[in-house]
Write a protein that holds these residues in place. Sequence first.
Motif, PDB file in Angstrom:
ATOM      1  N   GLY A   1      12.044  68.648   5.294  1.00  0.00           N
ATOM      2  CA  GLY A   1      13.267  68.422   4.526  1.00  0.00           C
ATOM      3  C   GLY A   1      14.447  68.060   5.402  1.00  0.00           C
ATOM      4  N   ARG A   2      14.545  68.684   6.568  1.00  0.00           N
ATOM      5  CA  ARG A   2      15.624  68.349   7.512  1.00  0.00           C
ATOM      6  C   ARG A   2      15.458  66.921   8.036  1.00  0.00           C
ATOM      7  NH1 ARG A   2      20.266  71.108   8.549  1.00  0.00           N
ATOM      8  NH2 ARG A   2      20.033  71.084  10.813  1.00  0.00           N
ATOM      9  N   ARG A   3      14.217  66.572   8.319  1.00  0.00           N
ATOM     10  CA  ARG A   3      13.955  65.225   8.819  1.00  0.00           C
ATOM     11  C   ARG A   3      14.295  64.168   7.762  1.00  0.00           C
ATOM     12  NH1 ARG A   3       8.899  65.929  10.685  1.00  0.00           N
ATOM     13  NH2 ARG A   3       7.883  65.145   8.811  1.00  0.00           N
ATOM     14  N   GLU A   4      14.059  64.517   6.492  1.00  0.00           N
ATOM     15  CA  GLU A   4      14.356  63.589   5.401  1.00  0.00           C
ATOM     16  C   GLU A   4      15.826  63.622   4.994  1.00  0.00           C
ATOM     17  OE1 GLU A   4      11.691  64.723   2.302  1.00  0.00           O
ATOM     18  OE2 GLU A   4       9.924  63.798   3.256  1.00  0.00           O
ATOM     19  N   GLY A   5      16.593  64.572   5.542  1.00  0.00           N
ATOM     20  CA  GLY A   5      18.017  64.649   5.263  1.00  0.00           C
ATOM     21  C   GLY A   5      18.378  65.304   3.945  1.00  0.00           C
ATOM     22  N   VAL A   6      17.446  66.067   3.343  1.00  0.00           N
ATOM     23  CA  VAL A   6      17.724  66.691   2.042  1.00  0.00           C
ATOM     24  C   VAL A   6      17.914  68.200   2.149  1.00  0.00           C
ATOM     25  CG1 VAL A   6      16.501  64.896   0.780  1.00  0.00           C
ATOM     26  CG2 VAL A   6      15.251  66.943   1.502  1.00  0.00           C
ATOM     27  N   MET A   7      17.597  68.774   3.320  1.00  0.00           N
ATOM     28  CA  MET A   7      17.693  70.221   3.494  1.00  0.00           C
ATOM     29  C   MET A   7      18.907  70.569   4.348  1.00  0.00           C
ATOM     30  SD  MET A   7      15.132  71.847   1.975  1.00  0.00           S
ATOM     31  CE  MET A   7      14.650  73.314   2.864  1.00  0.00           C
TER      32      MET A   7
ATOM     33  N   GLU B   1      23.051  75.722   4.024  1.00  0.00           N
ATOM     34  CA  GLU B   1      23.767  76.329   2.903  1.00  0.00           C
ATOM     35  C   GLU B   1      23.347  75.708   1.574  1.00  0.00           C
ATOM     36  OE1 GLU B   1      25.630  78.924   3.453  1.00  0.00           O
ATOM     37  OE2 GLU B   1      25.211  78.690   5.598  1.00  0.00           O
ATOM     38  N   GLY B   2      22.279  74.904   1.605  1.00  0.00           N
ATOM     39  CA  GLY B   2      21.883  74.179   0.406  1.00  0.00           C
ATOM     40  C   GLY B   2      20.729  74.815  -0.346  1.00  0.00           C
ATOM     41  N   TRP B   3      20.206  74.044  -1.300  1.00  0.00           N
ATOM     42  CA  TRP B   3      19.107  74.504  -2.147  1.00  0.00           C
ATOM     43  C   TRP B   3      17.797  74.477  -1.371  1.00  0.00           C
ATOM     44  CZ3 TRP B   3      21.046  76.651  -6.283  1.00  0.00           C
ATOM     45  CH2 TRP B   3      22.244  76.173  -6.808  1.00  0.00           C
ATOM     46  N   LEU B   4      16.921  75.436  -1.663  1.00  0.00           N
ATOM     47  CA  LEU B   4      15.607  75.456  -1.024  1.00  0.00           C
ATOM     48  C   LEU B   4      14.769  74.278  -1.512  1.00  0.00           C
ATOM     49  CD1 LEU B   4      13.710  76.941   0.901  1.00  0.00           C
ATOM     50  CD2 LEU B   4      12.963  78.379  -1.018  1.00  0.00           C
ATOM     51  N   PHE B   5      14.923  73.944  -2.795  1.00  0.00           N
ATOM     52  CA  PHE B   5      14.201  72.809  -3.355  1.00  0.00           C
ATOM     53  C   PHE B   5      15.204  71.886  -4.060  1.00  0.00           C
ATOM     54  CE2 PHE B   5      11.176  76.436  -3.531  1.00  0.00           C
ATOM     55  CZ  PHE B   5      10.313  75.981  -2.545  1.00  0.00           C
ATOM     56  N   PRO B   6      15.798  70.977  -3.295  1.00  0.00           N
ATOM     57  CA  PRO B   6      16.790  70.071  -3.892  1.00  0.00           C
ATOM     58  C   PRO B   6      16.146  69.164  -4.934  1.00  0.00           C
ATOM     59  CG  PRO B   6      16.847  70.020  -1.479  1.00  0.00           C
ATOM     60  CD  PRO B   6      15.608  70.737  -1.869  1.00  0.00           C
ATOM     61  N   GLY B   7      16.982  68.704  -5.863  1.00  0.00           N
ATOM     62  CA  GLY B   7      16.510  67.763  -6.861  1.00  0.00           C
ATOM     63  C   GLY B   7      16.601  66.342  -6.342  1.00  0.00           C
TER      64      GLY B   7
ATOM     65  N   ALA C   1      20.552  65.712  -3.461  1.00  0.00           N
ATOM     66  CA  ALA C   1      20.435  66.866  -2.561  1.00  0.00           C
ATOM     67  C   ALA C   1      21.412  67.986  -2.879  1.00  0.00           C
ATOM     68  CB  ALA C   1      20.621  66.415  -1.107  1.00  0.00           C
ATOM     69  N   MET C   2      22.508  67.670  -3.582  1.00  0.00           N
ATOM     70  CA  MET C   2      23.503  68.682  -3.895  1.00  0.00           C
ATOM     71  C   MET C   2      23.163  69.474  -5.146  1.00  0.00           C
ATOM     72  SD  MET C   2      25.437  68.372  -1.354  1.00  0.00           S
ATOM     73  CE  MET C   2      26.763  69.478  -1.853  1.00  0.00           C
ATOM     74  N   LYS C   3      22.094  69.092  -5.828  1.00  0.00           N
ATOM     75  CA  LYS C   3      21.669  69.794  -7.041  1.00  0.00           C
ATOM     76  C   LYS C   3      20.248  70.318  -6.863  1.00  0.00           C
ATOM     77  CE  LYS C   3      24.560  67.206 -10.299  1.00  0.00           C
ATOM     78  NZ  LYS C   3      24.570  66.389 -11.540  1.00  0.00           N
TER      79      LYS C   3
END
Length: 302
Positions: free
Chosen positions: A190-196, A199-205, A208-210
């Motif tokens: 997730g970090r590599r894909e830029g979505v994690m 302080e964010g969601w464990l499973f973003p929609g 990424a902010m939702k």
Amino acid sequence: MSHPLLDAPISPLRQRLIDDMNMRRFSRETQRNYLRDIGRLATFLGRSPDTATADDLRRFQIEQQENGIPVPTMNSIVSALRFFFIQTLDRPDMARRLVRLAHPRKLPVVLSRDEVARLLNATTCLKHQAALSVAYGAGLRVAEVSMLKVADVDSQRMLLRVEHGKGGRYRNAMLSEDLLALLRQWWIVGRREGVMHREGWLFPGQHAMKPISTRQLYRIVVEAAQAADIAKRVGPHTLRHSFATHLLEDGTDIRIIQVLLGHAKLNNTALYAKVATRTVRAVTSPLDKLGLFKPGDISPGG
């Protein structure tokens, strides 16, 4: 037909109801359901629901029954209306007019361990596999999985912090070594894909902010079950049912399972004893202990 709970901008009545639910930390899904169900009464009345009389409520419930509304749905509406009249309007006398109907609870659909493994392996990406593994490995409700944040993973105490449980209740769920290892893999990807984010969601929609939606999680489970050739009717809650049943079959105390599931009443947890087939098979019948019948002792004839 318009009514104060659905009109825009938000009416003072609707805002007061929302404030009451937020104060009790109701989940977004629960709030949406309560607004919808109270809206049913407003639509029936053709006016604001806070003007309802005892006779109005009686006629409303009779009409629901005549229209064939399922009993669980009717009881959910009663829960919403009771909250509205007691907490928002301070009219407990009206709440007493609402009748809950008894109905036999269906036994939950439970997957075997092999079926769970097949389903998890049939997911199409690591995020989906991790989300469904949390539902099964920690016994979380679908809304609880959706609302998990990265900070809720406590690897020091091996716990998942559930801050948006049913009824706004907070609890700790179990975090196994295997599940933690899977979540760490997902964190790296997730970090590599830029979505994690920390302080964010464990499973973003999709954004990424939702967080991932409960509807999407349901679709993921259904598609994975189809890919795994599982004929049973499966949803996210099936994984929670399977978690509880498998723990019970392994000899875990039912009161511990109650705590892990976040059940307020033991009766809700006791339902799993009816589907724990390994537990049933492990019990020795008192007939066997009599020793009356031995293999070969009984003639096959009439």
